[in-house]
Design an enzyme around this catalytic site. Structure first.
Site, PDB file in Angstrom:
ATOM      1  N   GLY A  87      48.305  31.626  25.238  1.00 52.14           N
ATOM      2  CA  GLY A  87      47.092  30.970  24.796  1.00 52.14           C
ATOM      3  C   GLY A  87      46.996  30.844  23.282  1.00 52.14           C
ATOM      4  N   ASP A 130      40.037  37.069  28.358  1.00 52.60           N
ATOM      5  CA  ASP A 130      40.947  36.098  28.967  1.00 52.60           C
ATOM      6  C   ASP A 130      41.860  36.807  29.959  1.00 52.60           C
ATOM      7  OD1 ASP A 130      42.065  33.695  29.564  1.00 52.60           O
ATOM      8  OD2 ASP A 130      43.323  33.564  27.785  1.00 52.60           O
TER       9      ASP A 130
END
Ligand SMILES: *[C@@H]1O[C@H](CO)[C@@H](O)[C@H](O)[C@H]1NC(C)=O
Ligand SMILES: *[C@@H]1O[C@H](CO)[C@@H](O)[C@H](O)[C@H]1NC(C)=O
Ligand SMILES: *[C@@H]1O[C@H](CO)[C@@H](O)[C@H](O)[C@H]1NC(C)=O
Ligand SMILES: *[C@@H]1O[C@H](CO)[C@@H](O)[C@H](O)[C@H]1NC(C)=O
Ligand SMILES: *[C@@H]1O[C@H](CO)[C@@H](O)[C@H](O)[C@H]1NC(C)=O
Ligand SMILES: *[C@@H]1O[C@H](CO)[C@@H](O)[C@H](O)[C@H]1NC(C)=O
Ligand SMILES: *[C@@H]1O[C@H](CO)[C@@H](O)[C@H](O)[C@H]1NC(C)=O
Ligand SMILES: *[C@@H]1O[C@H](CO)[C@@H](O)[C@H](O)[C@H]1NC(C)=O
Length: 675
Positions: free
Chosen positions: A354, A469
Site C-alpha cells: 500500500g 489496514d
C-alpha cells in the site's frame, strides 16, 4: 609489602560481609525501578513531607484488609499518589509488614525520586506525583523464570494456557476490592501446575483482562518450556510453578499468615540490580585503595557466582523500557540497501504494498531482509519520520514483522524489515490449491496469533497503535506458518497525529473497513477489531469478503455469514477443504467474528477479550446481532474495479487487494448502510 596489601583485602571482605548481612536484615525487592525521568524532589521539600505522611499512613493503615491501598496526599504539584497491593492470599498482618518493608527500602533505593516502584513476593508499592489510579500500566515490568525444564512441552503449555486463561476470566471479574485468582491443575507427568493472576482492583474488568492477556502472551519470550515463570507489571501480574507458591486460601477464611516463599532468596536484587548496596560500598573502597580494586572484583565475582549457584532456578530478566535503540544503530546507508537489493532490480521485487514497492534484499552479512521503498508523498519532516521509526522499531512481538532499520537519504525513505519466507495469508487461503495446506489447526493458530499481535499493538502503554489496514495480504507467514502482522504503524509514519481519532485521510482497504471509519474517518481500536472479524471469516471460509458466490446466495461475506448463522446453517460458510478440527471450535470462531463486525462500535469486543474468548470456553459469548453491511456496490461506483470484480475473487494476490489512500470526499459517501 605483603602485609600492606593483605590488610585492605581483609578489610574489604569484612565490608562485603557486612553489606551482605545488612541486606539480609532488610529483605531486598524482587525488583524495583526508580523512574528517573519523572523528576526529583529536594530534601525537606513539601513533596517529601507529603510522601512521608502517605507512606506512614500506608504501614499503619488498618483499612487494608483487602490488600489494596490507594491514597493521595498534598496539593497540586506536590500531590503524591501511592498504590500498595498485596498478593491476594496474603493476610492483612503479613501485608502490613510487607508494605512497611517496601516503604523503607523504596525510599532508600530511590532517594529523592518522585516516582518509584518496587515488588516483593508478597506485595508491590509504587508512588508518583502523577495520577496512577484507575489506569492500566504495563511498564516498567520484569519477568522471572524457573530454570527447571518441562519434559512434555506441548502438553504442559496447553494445560498451562487453559489454567491461566480461566484464571484471567475469574480474576478480572472480581470487584473493586479484589481482582485475584489462583488455582492448581494436574499437568503432564504427575505434575501439578499452580497458577495465580492478579490486577490492581482499581482497573475495570476489560483493562484487567487485557493487561493479563498481554502479559501471558510474553510467556514464549520469558519462560518458554520452563517449569515456572512470571511476568510482573505495575497493573497486573501472573505466576505459575509446579509447586505451591501461594497459600491456597480464600480471603474470607482466616488462616495463618502466608509464609515467606522459601524458593526465593531474600537478597536477590543485590547482585542482579545495578543499584545494589554491595556495589556502592565497593565503589567507595575502590577509590580509596585503587590497587585492591581488581582483587575485590575477583572476590565479588566469586561471591556472586556462589550466590547465583545457590539460587540457580530463578533468574531475573529485565524488560528494559529505558533501552531505546538509538537512531545510529537503526539507520542504514542508501548504498548498503542499493547493494542488498541489486539496485532495486525487478527480480528482487516482492510486490507492491500500500505504501510503495517491497524488495527482497540480502545484507553483506548474509541476512535476508525485506525493503519497503516508501512512495514520496509523505508530508512528514525527516525528524518526525526518524522519531516515528524509532517508536515503531520498539514494538517487538513474535506476531509482528520486525522493523530492523531505515534509510533516509536524498528523497528516499526506506524501511528495512525482517524477511518472512512464506508470503502472505491471501496467497494461501484464496487459492484453490494452496488453501489445502492450511488445515484447521493451522488456521486456528493463525487466528490466535493475529489476535495476540493486535492486543500488543492496541494495549502497549507506550504507544497505542491502530493498524488501520489489517487484511489478509498484510499477514505474513513464517516457515512454521506462524502469522506476523506487517505494515503496522504506517499511518504513524505518514501522518503525525494519530491520537485525534478522526481523520480526513482514509488509509485502508474496502471490505475490511469498519463503517464509521470508511464513512466518517473515525478510527479506534474497534475499527481494527472490525477488520479482524472480516479476516476470521475469510480464514474460515477461504472466500474474500468482497464477493461470495454459492448457489443462489450472492453477496458479501458478512451478509452471507449472517444469513447462514441465523438460519442455523453456519457450516455452509466453512471452507470445504477443512476436514480436521472440532466443529465447535470453528463455530465459535464464526460467532466471535460476527461479534467483531457489529455495526455498533460499543458492541464489538476488545482484542484482549477476543483472545480470552478464543482461549477459554468458560467465557460465554453474547449473541451477535445484524452485522454492519457496508459493502454495497451501488454506493461506491468509483471502486467497483478489482475489489468487486467477481472474476478476481478467489484468485487474488496483493496487487488485487487495492489499498485506498486518498482523501475521501465525505459528500460522495452519504448513503447509509442498506438494511
Ligand atoms: C511531576 O514532576 C515532574 C518533575 O518535577 C513534572 O515535570 C511533572 O509535570 C509533574 N507531574 C505532575 C502531574 O504534577
Ligand atoms: C534525579 O536524581 C538521580 C540520582 O539521584 C539522577 O540520576 C537523575 O538524573 C535526576 N533526575 C533529574 C530529572 O534531575
Ligand atoms: C532537613 O530537616 C532536618 C530536621 O528537620 C535537618 O536536620 C536537616 O539538616 C534538613 N536538611 C536539609 C537539606 O535542609
Ligand atoms: C490515612 O488512612 C486513613 C484510613 O485509615 C484515611 O482515612 C486518611 O485519610 C489517611 N490519611 C492520609 C493523609 O492519607
Ligand atoms: C517498620 O519497619 C521499621 C524498620 O524496618 C521497624 O522499625 C518498624 O517496627 C516496622 N513497623 C511495623 C509496624 O512493622
Ligand atoms: C534446560 O534446558 C536448557 C537448554 O535446553 C539447558 O541449558 C539447561 O541446563 C536445562 N536446565 C535444567 C535445570 O536442566
Ligand atoms: C481506591 O480504590 C477504591 C477501589 O478500587 C476506589 O473506590 C477509591 O475511589 C480509590 N481511592 C482513590 C483515592 O482513588
Ligand atoms: C488444588 O486444587 C484443589 C481443587 O481443585 C484444592 O482442593 C487444593 O486445595 C488445591 N491445592 C493447592 C495446594 O492449592
Amino acid at each position: 609489602m605483603a602485609m600492606v596489601s593483605r590488610m585492605p583485602i581483609f578489610l574489604c571482605i569484612l565490608v562485603i560481609l557486612i553489606s551482605i548481612s545488612q541486606s539480609n536484615a532488610q529483605p531486598g525487592f524482587l525488583y524495583h525501578f526508580c523512574i528517573n525521568d519523572k523528576g526529583n524532589y529536594s530534601a525537606n521539600s513539601t513533596y517529601q513531607n507529603n510522601l512521608n505522611t502517605l507512606l506512614s499512613n500506608l504501614s499503619s493503615n488498618t483499612q487494608i484488609d483487602y490488600g489494596f491501598y490507594n491514597f493521595s496526599y498534598g496539593q497540586e504539584s506536590d500531590r503524591v499518589n501511592a498504590i500498595g497491593l498485596c498478593r491476594g492470599d496474603v493476610k492483612p498482618d503479613a501485608c502490613r509488614i510487607c508494605f512497611n518493608d517496601s516503604k523503607v527500602l523504596l525510599t532508600q533505593l530511590c532517594p529523592n525520586q518522585k516516582e518509584a516502584i518496587g515488588w516483593y513476593d508478597n506485595c508491590m508499592l509504587r508512588y508518583s506525583n502523577r495520577s496512577i489510579f484507575n489506569t492500566m500500566e504495563a511498564l516498567p515490568s520484569f519477568s522471572m523464570r524457573n530454570h527447571g525444564n518441562t519434559t512434555d512441552v506441548d502438553q504442559f503449555n496447553q494445560v498451562l494456557r487453559t489454567l491461566l486463561y480461566s484464571l484471567v476470566g475469574q480474576g478480572s471479574s472480581g470487584d473493586s476490592r479484589h481482582k485475584f485468582a489462583a488455582a492448581n491443575v494436574s499437568g503432564p507427568g504427575f505434575e501439578t501446575i499452580y497458577g495465580l493472576v492478579q490486577c490492581t482492583p482499581d482497573l475495570s474488568e476489560q483493562e484487567c483482562t487485557s493487561c493479563l492477556v498481554d502479559a501471558i502472551s510474553e510467556i514464549p519470550r520469558c519462560c518458554d518450556s520452563k517449569k515456572g515463570g512470571r511476568v510482573v507489571r505495575p497493573s497486573c501480574n501472573f505466576r505459575y510453578e509446579t509447586y505451591p507458591f501461594y497459600t491456597p486460601t480464600n480471603v474470607a477464611i482466616p488462616q495463618a499468615p502466608a509464609p515467606k516463599v522459601s524458593a526465593l532468596p531474600p537478597s536477590s536484587t543485590d547482585t542482579l540490580s545495578p543499584e545494589g548496596k554491595s556495589n556502592t560500598s565497593l565503589i567507595v573502597i575502590a577509590i580509596v585503595v585503587p590497587i585492591i580494586a581488581f582483587v575485590i572484583l575477583v572476590i565479588l565475582i566469586l561471591i556472586y557466582l556462589r550466590m547465583r549457584r545457590s539460587r540457580e532456578h530463578i533468574e531475573v530478566e529485565l524488560e528494559n523500557d529505558d533501552e531505546i535503540r538509538s537512531a545510529e544503530t537503526l539507520q542504514l546507508d542508501f548504498s548498503t540497501i542499493v547493494a542488498a537489493t541489486n539496485n532495486f532490480s525487478d527480480a528482487n521485487e516482492l510486490g507492491q504494498g500500500g505504501f510503495g514497492p517491497v524488495y527482497k534484499g540480502t545484507l553483506s552479512n548474509g541476512k535476508e531482509v525485506a525493503v519497503k521503498r516508501l512512495s514520496r508523498n509523505s508530508l512528514q519532516g525527516d525528524i518526525e519520520f526518524k522519531n516515528e521509526v524509532l517508536l515503531v522499531a520498539k514494538l517487538q512481538h513474535r506476531n509482528l514483522v520486525k522493523l530492523l532499520g531505515f534509510c533516509l537519504e536524498r528523497s528516499e525513505r526506506l524501511l528495512v524489515y525482517e524477511f518472512v519466507p512464506n508470503k502472505s495469508l491471501d496467497f494461501f487461503i484464496f487459492d484453490q490449491n494452496r488453501r489445502a495446506q492450511l488445515d484447521w489447526e493451522k488456521r486456528y493458530k493463525i487466528i490466535g496469533g493475529i489476535a495476540r499481535g493486535l492486543v500488543y499493538l492496541h494495549e502497549d502503554s507506550r504507544l497505542r497503535i491502530i493498524h488501520r489496514d489489517l487484511k489478509a495480504s498484510n499477514i505474513l507467514l513464517d516457515a512454521e506458518m506462524h502469522p506476523k502482522i506487517s505494515d503496522f504503524g504506517m499511518a504513524r509514519l505518514f501522518e503525525v497525529d494519530q491520537t485525534q481519532g478522526n481523520t480526513s485521510r482514509i488509509v485502508g482497504t474496502f471490505g475490511y473497513m469498519a463503517p464509521e471509519y470508511a464513512m466518517h474517518g473515525q478510527f479506534s481500536v474497534k475499527s481494527d477489531v472490525f477488520s479482524f472479524g472480516v479476516l476470521i471469516l475469510e480464514i474460515v471460509s477461504g472466500q474474500k469478503n468482497s464477493w461470495v458466490c454459492k448457489g443462489e446466495n450472492a453477496g458479501d461475506l458478512l451478509t452471507f455469514t449472517w444469513q447462514n448463522w441465523r438460519g442455523g446453517t453456519a457450516s455452509n460458510i466453512v471452507d470445504p477443504t477443512i476436514t480436521d478440527g472440532s466443529r465447535n471450535e470453528i463455530m465459535r470462531c464464526i460467532h466471535i467474528a460476527l461479534l467483531c463486525v457489529q455495526e455498533n462500535v460499543a458492541d464489538r469486543p476488545t482484542m484482549a477479550s477476543v483472545v480470552l474468548m478464543l482461549n477459554s470456553y468458560s467465557v460465554t459469548l453474547p449473541l451477535p446481532s445484524l452485522p454492519a453491511f457496508f459493502i454495497d456496490s451501488r454506493s461506491f461506483p468509483a471502486i467497483q474495479s478489482e475489489e468487486y470484480n467477481p472474476m478476481a475473487a478467489g484468485a487474488s494476490d496483493e496487487s488485487n487487494a487495492r489499498s485506498v489512500q486518498e482523501s475521501i470526499n465525505e459528500a460522495s459517501i452519504t448513503e447509509p448502510f442498506p438494511r
